[in-house]
Design a protein around this motif. Sequence first.
Motif, PDB file in Angstrom:
ATOM      1  N   GLN A  48      20.397  20.653  57.936  1.00 41.58           N
ATOM      2  CA  GLN A  48      21.545  21.129  58.701  1.00 41.58           C
ATOM      3  C   GLN A  48      22.857  20.670  58.064  1.00 41.58           C
ATOM      4  OE1 GLN A  48      21.542  23.215  61.157  1.00 41.58           O
ATOM      5  NE2 GLN A  48      23.759  23.148  61.550  1.00 41.58           N
TER       6      GLN A  48
ATOM      7  N   GLU B 172      25.847  23.000  56.585  1.00 41.58           N
ATOM      8  CA  GLU B 172      27.251  22.891  56.962  1.00 41.58           C
ATOM      9  C   GLU B 172      28.133  22.611  55.752  1.00 41.58           C
ATOM     10  OE1 GLU B 172      27.395  19.925  59.939  1.00 41.58           O
ATOM     11  OE2 GLU B 172      26.408  21.145  61.490  1.00 41.58           O
TER      12      GLU B 172
ATOM     13  N   ALA C 283      31.127  24.925  54.422  1.00 47.92           N
ATOM     14  CA  ALA C 283      32.483  24.416  54.194  1.00 47.92           C
ATOM     15  C   ALA C 283      32.933  24.686  52.766  1.00 47.92           C
ATOM     16  CB  ALA C 283      32.523  22.923  54.495  1.00 47.92           C
TER      17      ALA C 283
END
Length: 297
Positions: free
Chosen positions: A211, A215, A219
């Motif tokens: 996870q 992320e 980003a």
Amino acid sequence: MNPDQILAESQGSGLVWLLLAGFIILCILLGVRIVPQSEKHVVERFGRLRAVLGPGINFIVPFLDQVRHKISILERQLPDAMQDAITSDNVLVQVETSVFYRIIEPEKTVYRIRDVDGAIATTVAGIVRAAIGRMELDEVQSNRSELIAEIKENVEDAVENWGIEVTRAEILDVNLDEATRQAMLQQLNAERARRAVVMEAEGKRRAVELQADAELYAAEQAAKARRITADAEAYATSAVAAAIQDNGMEAAQYNVALKQVEALASVAAGEGQQTVILPANAVDAFTDAFRMLKGGK
């Protein structure tokens, strides 16, 4: 010499020849020994070792040499034996063993040991107890092949002087008492539960890592998009600046008028808009834009 005397002498000489022939046949029978392929014979002369007869036809001196022992050289198996032993972690185990051997030097076996099977069984029992006493229970269970090799090597060294070759040594089974079995079962269940918990925690940790990686990737992609947008805006700004420098204020006024037209179009295209409010100089903006396109001032 009358006929009776001649007949008596002939009968006596015939009996002598008959006895002589019988003696010769007896010597041949006693002097020739046929040994089967699976045996070796130990010959003694006046109570002392004279020779060891191998398979085939052999000759000995009649009445002097005698075959005292007929030894089978086939491979033999000792009866399965059960020995009690204590491991280094003080666990009582019962080890069932089996040993295979064969006699290769009968003269040593005959004159150095009386009960071959009993001697080998006793030797194996002592070696097994000594070997297991240096190992823990888990090692006995997991390193059985190494334990068998050690037992075979030690037994071979012990029986070497008896003219015996140990061909194979086997550990058939290792038995535990009921209390030890229950303790090992509890330990096994606890180990399985621990592995399950560890695997579950490892799965959760891996999910968190994935996870976080997702992320981070999102980003990074957003940052790349912003950088590309900024580069595009910077390029547009530099282009506008270059146009202003080349064409003066007309280019700037054209750009401002074009932005006003785009803003008005965006307001008019909105959903649910029944009324569009235009600024007072909206028409002037369109007029200025068209005039600048024609090259007017």
